[in-house]
Design a protein around this motif. Structure first.
Motif, PDB file in Angstrom:
ATOM      1  N   UNK A   3       0.775  -1.138   0.116  1.00 46.80           N
ATOM      2  CA  UNK A   3      -0.102  -0.251   0.065  1.00 46.80           C
ATOM      3  C   UNK A   3       1.028   1.221  -0.056  1.00 46.80           C
ATOM      4  N   UNK A   4       1.907   1.461   0.651  1.00 51.62           N
ATOM      5  CA  UNK A   4       2.710   2.289   0.713  1.00 51.62           C
ATOM      6  C   UNK A   4       3.255   2.826  -0.602  1.00 51.62           C
ATOM      7  N   UNK A   5       3.840   1.641  -1.336  1.00 53.62           N
ATOM      8  CA  UNK A   5       4.317   1.686  -2.542  1.00 53.62           C
ATOM      9  C   UNK A   5       3.393   2.357  -3.770  1.00 53.62           C
ATOM     10  N   UNK A   6       2.028   1.853  -3.481  1.00 53.03           N
ATOM     11  CA  UNK A   6       0.930   2.399  -4.170  1.00 53.03           C
ATOM     12  C   UNK A   6       0.543   3.738  -4.224  1.00 53.03           C
ATOM     13  N   UNK A   7       0.801   4.380  -2.770  1.00 51.68           N
ATOM     14  CA  UNK A   7       0.845   5.874  -2.495  1.00 51.68           C
ATOM     15  C   UNK A   7       1.880   6.577  -3.288  1.00 51.68           C
ATOM     16  N   UNK A   8       3.213   5.735  -3.399  1.00 53.86           N
ATOM     17  CA  UNK A   8       4.361   6.693  -3.959  1.00 53.86           C
ATOM     18  C   UNK A   8       3.907   6.665  -5.382  1.00 53.86           C
ATOM     19  N   UNK A   9       3.342   5.761  -6.064  1.00 54.44           N
ATOM     20  CA  UNK A   9       3.101   5.629  -7.419  1.00 54.44           C
ATOM     21  C   UNK A   9       1.985   6.621  -7.773  1.00 54.44           C
ATOM     22  N   UNK A  93       6.724   5.614   5.678  1.00 56.16           N
ATOM     23  CA  UNK A  93       7.661   4.930   6.468  1.00 56.16           C
ATOM     24  C   UNK A  93       9.066   5.651   5.927  1.00 56.16           C
ATOM     25  N   UNK A  94       9.201   5.736   4.753  1.00 55.11           N
ATOM     26  CA  UNK A  94      10.362   6.026   4.011  1.00 55.11           C
ATOM     27  C   UNK A  94      11.325   5.069   3.627  1.00 55.11           C
ATOM     28  N   UNK A  95      10.820   3.553   3.743  1.00 54.94           N
ATOM     29  CA  UNK A  95      11.404   2.540   3.618  1.00 54.94           C
ATOM     30  C   UNK A  95      10.990   1.940   2.230  1.00 54.94           C
ATOM     31  N   UNK A  96      12.017   1.375   1.636  1.00 57.23           N
ATOM     32  CA  UNK A  96      12.094   0.915   0.233  1.00 57.23           C
ATOM     33  C   UNK A  96      11.121   1.732  -0.755  1.00 57.23           C
ATOM     34  N   UNK A  97       9.938   1.359  -0.942  1.00 58.80           N
ATOM     35  CA  UNK A  97       9.448   2.226  -2.107  1.00 58.80           C
ATOM     36  C   UNK A  97       8.252   3.422  -1.394  1.00 58.80           C
ATOM     37  N   UNK A  98       8.403   3.298  -0.173  1.00 59.12           N
ATOM     38  CA  UNK A  98       7.359   4.283   0.558  1.00 59.12           C
ATOM     39  C   UNK A  98       7.849   5.533   0.543  1.00 59.12           C
ATOM     40  N   UNK A  99       6.725   6.420   0.519  1.00 62.57           N
ATOM     41  CA  UNK A  99       6.922   8.103   0.678  1.00 62.57           C
ATOM     42  C   UNK A  99       7.781   8.368   1.939  1.00 62.57           C
ATOM     43  N   UNK A 100       8.368   9.385   1.842  1.00 61.22           N
ATOM     44  CA  UNK A 100       9.174   9.689   2.941  1.00 61.22           C
ATOM     45  C   UNK A 100       8.373   9.967   4.051  1.00 61.22           C
ATOM     46  N   UNK A 101       9.049  10.114   5.439  1.00 61.99           N
ATOM     47  CA  UNK A 101       8.220   9.889   6.493  1.00 61.99           C
ATOM     48  C   UNK A 101       7.657  11.365   6.716  1.00 61.99           C
ATOM     49  N   UNK A 102       6.486  11.392   7.500  1.00 60.30           N
ATOM     50  CA  UNK A 102       5.799  12.704   7.750  1.00 60.30           C
ATOM     51  C   UNK A 102       6.762  13.767   8.570  1.00 60.30           C
ATOM     52  N   UNK A 103       6.683  14.960   8.008  1.00 59.52           N
ATOM     53  CA  UNK A 103       7.517  15.916   8.860  1.00 59.52           C
ATOM     54  C   UNK A 103       6.697  16.368  10.184  1.00 59.52           C
ATOM     55  N   UNK A 104       7.224  16.961  11.080  1.00 60.64           N
ATOM     56  CA  UNK A 104       6.309  17.239  12.252  1.00 60.64           C
ATOM     57  C   UNK A 104       5.014  18.413  11.726  1.00 60.64           C
ATOM     58  N   UNK A 105       5.618  19.354  10.741  1.00 64.63           N
ATOM     59  CA  UNK A 105       4.534  20.111  10.367  1.00 64.63           C
ATOM     60  C   UNK A 105       3.374  19.388   9.597  1.00 64.63           C
ATOM     61  N   UNK A 106       3.676  18.133   8.845  1.00 69.74           N
ATOM     62  CA  UNK A 106       2.695  17.628   8.110  1.00 69.74           C
ATOM     63  C   UNK A 106       1.922  16.794   9.071  1.00 69.74           C
TER      64      UNK A 106
END
Length: 429
Positions: A3-9, A93-106
């Motif tokens: 699911x994380x890779x799908x979000x990146x795509x 989570x920023x791992x493998x094909x996942x989007x980068x971790x959330x920032x504190x502001x996000x």
């Protein structure tokens, strides 16, 4: 794909759309062609994420305090999917094909931001340049109408009366759990949920012509034309033939229906559909250069249907990318085309005959205002009220959708649970 890779795509595809301003279908197709490892379920999931982000683009950007494609995707996960901040963080989570971790502001925006104080075009997720026009059409309901246009649409089908009744169609598709449409007496509805709708091409009921895909509002537009057996009918903007086929069913294959479109390429699908539907009273009139292929119909038609080209604002549930690609210049062009079509259409209506003007738009410019301008220069034509139109079609309950801005019937997702359509029936004196 996870699911994380799908979000990146999905973020990648949104970036492509932002850079090239093209139809979402093209971007999805190109992404799939260059990522062959993605299976059909992955592509469906990614497509769903992209469409949700486009539906909620304005409100998602407001929530996140920025309009980058990442911000829009994160905001849409909350606004469209209802995910909490922890669930969104798990996807980032920023791992493998996942989007980068959330920032504190996000994280803070996802936890605390609201739409309180947002303007109507943000709450309703429509372009800011249309804010005044939505207010003119809907008044204080503009945001609610826009929000309804940002929701997912069900799959609506029309029972083909040339092959059988709605009850028979419901029985043939019972495995898909269809329900009768609330307003159309010939419609079936299948809720699509989060995933794809049913694969109709693999359904025997569709292949054999018992049902045709058609939104309930489009079905009602055809029914309000009140085509009767034995009449002479011209569909002046027939396109792929959806409304022509619906009219043929109402006419029970008696009388003559002429299907024409100025763009002959748009007519191509109609031939296969005619055969599948068993429609035998439709004569396709293909454009032939400068030749007037409709000259013999002048002053002869009981009904002329003008399903006019428009901005398509009423179909944003199905085409959410279109609202962000729509520009003021496109509206100006459509208004000119509509006026020209009405001038062309009236010459084919016989005395006492009917001219039906239909759009899938919610803008007064393209609907009531367009009709008013036409009537001002044609005193021999009068428009029926919405209530009278519904009564003559044998659907008096639809009179409650009479336009408050002039003649005709106005349908919308918020008011009628359908796509947005406008139908005005006029009679030549």
């Amino acid at each position: 794909m996870t699911p994380a890779a799908q979000v990146s795509a999905a973020i990648e595809i949104l970036a492509d759309l932002s850079e090239r301003r093209r139809p979402v279908a093209d971007a999805l197709k190109d992404w799939g062609a260059s990522h062959r490892f993605a299976g059909s379920k992955d592509r469906a999931a990614i497509s769903s994420l992209v469409f949700d982000a486009l539906r909620k683009k304005a409100s998602a950007a407001w929530v996140m305090g920025g309009d980058s494609v990442r911000a829009v995707m994160l905001g849409a996960l909350r606004e469209a999917r209802g995910l909490g901040v922890d669930a969104i963080a798990a996807l980032c989570a920023g791992e493998r094909h996942a989007p980068a971790p959330l920032s504190d502001a996000e994280r803070a925006r996802l936890e605390t931001a609201t739409l309180d104080g947002a303007p109507d075009h943000v709450k309703g997720d429509y372009p800011e340049w249309l804010a005044e026009r939505f207010a003119a059409a809907f008044g204080g309901r503009a945001a609610a109408e826009g929000a309804a246009l940002a929701a997912r649409a069900p799959v609506d089908l029309r029972a083909n009366l040339l092959k059988g009744s709605r009850e028979q169609a419901l029985a043939k598709l019972a495995h898909l759990n269809p329900l009768p449409t609330p307003l159309s007496p010939i419609g079936l509805r299948i809720e699509a949920g989060q995933g794809r709708g049913p694969a109709l091409a693999a359904e025997t009921a569709y292949v054999k012509g018992f049902v045709e895909p058609q939104d309930e509002a489009s079905q009602l537009a055809s029914l309000l034309c009140a085509a009767a057996p034995g009449e002479q009918v011209l569909d002046l903007c027939a396109g792929g033939g959806g409304k022509a086929l619906a009219l043929a069913g109402q006419m029970h294959n008696r009388g003559q229906l002429y299907a024409y479109d100025a763009d002959g390429r748009r007519l191509m699908p109609i031939h296969e559909r005619l055969e599948r539907a068993g429609a035998r009273n439709i004569q396709v009139r293909q454009p032939k250069g400068k030749a007037d292929v409709l000259a013999d119909l002048e002053g002869r038609c009981d009904l002329v249907l003008t399903d006019a080209p428009c901005t398509g604002t009423g179909t944003w549930r199905r085409h959410p990318d279109a609202k962000w690609r729509l520009a003021p210049g496109a509206l100006e062009l459509r208004l000119k085309e509509q006026a020209a079509l009405l001038e062309q259409a009236v010459r084919f209506v016989k005395p006492g005959g009917r001219l039906a003007y239909v759009t899938c738009s919610l803008l007064r410019d393209e609907n009531e205002d367009q009709v008013a301008g036409f009537l001002a220069s044609h005193p021999e034509v009068r428009a029926l009220s919405g209530a009278a139109t519904a009564e003559e079609a044998g659907l008096p309950d639809l009179g409650r959708f009479a336009s408050p801005h002039g003649a005709g019937v106005r349908l919308s997702p918020a008011s009628s649970g359908t796509d947005g359509f406008y139908v005005c029936v006029m009679r030549r004196g």
